[in-house]
Design a protein around this motif. Sequence first.
Motif, PDB file in Angstrom:
ATOM      1  N   ALA A 168     -87.179 -22.414 115.089  1.00  0.00           N
ATOM      2  CA  ALA A 168     -87.084 -22.576 113.630  1.00  0.00           C
ATOM      3  C   ALA A 168     -88.027 -21.600 112.931  1.00  0.00           C
ATOM      4  O   ALA A 168     -87.696 -21.036 111.873  1.00  0.00           O
ATOM      5  N   ALA A 169     -89.206 -21.391 113.508  1.00  0.00           N
ATOM      6  CA  ALA A 169     -90.163 -20.438 112.913  1.00  0.00           C
ATOM      7  C   ALA A 169     -89.616 -19.013 112.977  1.00  0.00           C
ATOM      8  O   ALA A 169     -89.741 -18.246 112.018  1.00  0.00           O
ATOM      9  N   VAL A 170     -88.993 -18.671 114.094  1.00  0.00           N
ATOM     10  CA  VAL A 170     -88.396 -17.343 114.223  1.00  0.00           C
ATOM     11  C   VAL A 170     -87.357 -17.130 113.123  1.00  0.00           C
ATOM     12  O   VAL A 170     -87.325 -16.098 112.441  1.00  0.00           O
ATOM     13  N   GLU A 171     -86.518 -18.139 112.935  1.00  0.00           N
ATOM     14  CA  GLU A 171     -85.465 -18.034 111.915  1.00  0.00           C
ATOM     15  C   GLU A 171     -86.072 -17.869 110.519  1.00  0.00           C
ATOM     16  O   GLU A 171     -85.646 -17.009 109.751  1.00  0.00           O
ATOM     17  N   ARG A 172     -87.062 -18.660 110.215  1.00  0.00           N
ATOM     18  CA  ARG A 172     -87.689 -18.590 108.893  1.00  0.00           C
ATOM     19  C   ARG A 172     -88.306 -17.202 108.678  1.00  0.00           C
ATOM     20  O   ARG A 172     -88.154 -16.591 107.619  1.00  0.00           O
ATOM     21  N   LEU A 173     -88.998 -16.677 109.688  1.00  0.00           N
ATOM     22  CA  LEU A 173     -89.668 -15.370 109.550  1.00  0.00           C
ATOM     23  C   LEU A 173     -88.651 -14.258 109.292  1.00  0.00           C
ATOM     24  O   LEU A 173     -88.922 -13.314 108.543  1.00  0.00           O
ATOM     25  N   LEU A 174     -87.489 -14.374 109.897  1.00  0.00           N
ATOM     26  CA  LEU A 174     -86.483 -13.310 109.744  1.00  0.00           C
ATOM     27  C   LEU A 174     -85.820 -13.334 108.365  1.00  0.00           C
ATOM     28  O   LEU A 174     -85.135 -12.385 107.996  1.00  0.00           O
ATOM     29  N   GLN A 175     -86.012 -14.426 107.607  1.00  0.00           N
ATOM     30  CA  GLN A 175     -85.462 -14.456 106.253  1.00  0.00           C
ATOM     31  C   GLN A 175     -86.348 -13.687 105.278  1.00  0.00           C
ATOM     32  O   GLN A 175     -85.946 -13.431 104.151  1.00  0.00           O
ATOM     33  N   GLN A 176     -87.559 -13.329 105.689  1.00  0.00           N
ATOM     34  CA  GLN A 176     -88.461 -12.554 104.814  1.00  0.00           C
ATOM     35  C   GLN A 176     -88.923 -11.310 105.556  1.00  0.00           C
ATOM     36  O   GLN A 176     -90.094 -11.188 105.932  1.00  0.00           O
ATOM     37  N   PRO A 177     -87.983 -10.395 105.750  1.00  0.00           N
ATOM     38  CA  PRO A 177     -88.292  -9.231 106.603  1.00  0.00           C
ATOM     39  C   PRO A 177     -89.426  -8.381 106.042  1.00  0.00           C
ATOM     40  O   PRO A 177     -90.162  -7.763 106.816  1.00  0.00           O
ATOM     41  N   GLU A 178     -89.567  -8.369 104.721  1.00  0.00           N
ATOM     42  CA  GLU A 178     -90.609  -7.510 104.141  1.00  0.00           C
ATOM     43  C   GLU A 178     -92.002  -8.001 104.506  1.00  0.00           C
ATOM     44  O   GLU A 178     -92.978  -7.275 104.379  1.00  0.00           O
ATOM     45  N   GLN A 179     -92.075  -9.250 104.964  1.00  0.00           N
ATOM     46  CA  GLN A 179     -93.403  -9.766 105.353  1.00  0.00           C
ATOM     47  C   GLN A 179     -93.662  -9.655 106.851  1.00  0.00           C
ATOM     48  O   GLN A 179     -94.710 -10.097 107.327  1.00  0.00           O
ATOM     49  N   LEU A 180     -92.718  -9.105 107.562  1.00  0.00           N
ATOM     50  CA  LEU A 180     -92.927  -8.988 109.014  1.00  0.00           C
ATOM     51  C   LEU A 180     -93.932  -7.882 109.332  1.00  0.00           C
ATOM     52  O   LEU A 180     -94.021  -6.903 108.619  1.00  0.00           O
TER      53      LEU A 180
END
Lengths: 422, 89
Positions: free
Chosen positions: A410-422
């Motif tokens: 679930a964390a992986v999915e959430r992180l990928l919704q905000q690519p500019e913050q990766l």
Amino acid sequence: MSDFLMPKLGADMTAGTLVAWRKRVGDPIRRGDIVAEVDTDKGIIDIESFSDGILEALLVEPGTSVPVGTPLARIQAAGETAATVRPASQSPAPGSPTSPASQPAPVTGPSPALISQAELARLRISPSARQRARELGVDPRELTGTGRGGAITREDVERAAAARIVPASQASSSQTPTPAVAPPVPAGVPAAANAPPPPAERTLRMRQAIAAAMARANREIPHYYLSTTIDLHAALQWLTRQNEDRPVTGRLLYGVLLLKAAALALREVPELNAFWQDDRPVRQESIHLGVAISLRGGGLIAPALHNADRKSLDELMHDLRDLVARVRTGGIRSSELADPTITVTSLGEQGVEGVYGVIYPPQVALVGWGRVVERPWCVAGQVVPRPLITATLAGDHRATDGHRGSVYLAAVERLLQQPEQL
Amino acid sequence: MNEVQIRETVLHVLGAIAPEADLSQLNPEARLRDQLDIDSMDFLNFVIGLHDELHVDIPEKDYGQLATLAGCVQYLIAAMGRPGSRRAE
């Protein structure tokens, strides 16, 4: 003083063959410096030092196969005086199995590779000539000095280096040239001892190494498997915009976003970033992603992208390109094979939608990525086409439970919704 | 640079990426990805290799036109003839 040992580069490694020394006796060594090349089931690996100091003695000759844990060389810590040279045959080989085949080959008699600090001190050679000999990989003991009192001069060294014929097998460009490092093989070592095995044999050996590790994993690790479908619309849109403004050499692959998200999510579920050792999970502080890379001739290895959670996307892209190139042409470092704390595999490019991996012991988890597919997806009550990817997690049920695994995905999915913050 | 030279350059760059492949057997009309087991990293290195050899900066949106050997050659002929292309000569 510390021993430089034949390292264990993965759960399946029991022995390795020294191919070449990359440093000479008397060379200063810093932690992380490449000291030797070792042939393993995963190809020829650059072996790094774990300590600082001066290389005091080489204990094993190129061409020799020794068990994991066997001292290969001695490194004298900075400030120490040279220890009495003890015969290599008395060196203990910690952890070495007792089968005859795995006993360290005794090193007998003087050898060009075994020059002690004390021996060097007895030679009449100027400091500048000694330095030059190191740079050129010339053994000063083989030289006849033409200087005052028979001392070896810089010119003697250079003449000897020019006269030396480098066997063709060593003149290949398979390793990154590193200035100020001695040539990989001292003069006088027969090239045959260093010739790599034929490709078919190498492929078979890698197959056998994979077989050993995977059989152990399936025997010992109670796997559980989780999967989730992730909408990559935001990530890919962001990436396309990024790459429009970038020169071809600066472009990012979407795989780098996946790697970064997988690494960052481990901070939230750190128990997946662990080794199973001595009947308990041991969390690893640093996040080193083992990236599964297929070899064109068959087989695969999964060397580490070190500290992936702390690197920018550009750094990760650079490191990934570098790693893939070195997997294919040689120059993988020992720390890259020994360090991964979790493995990431991406079989999507071969066309499958999902992959359920086998964990590489002693790791306790493996993240798998499938192919990006365009499918109907519901967004705010509307059905729209979206690029989707299947992310999977294989977890070691001894170390974690499915609940924590699902928190991770679930964390992986959430992180990928905000690519500019990766 | 003529078509033959461009084709040779493309094959040279491919040879560095798939050294085990017999490029003389390549079907010019079939997808390179399928014939040479090329992944996205290989393809990026291919585009970078073309950039290094021919000084053509290929935008990502044009990658689809490079799917086959014939497509590559056609695309590069057009790209190198375009004003503003980054040819060094």
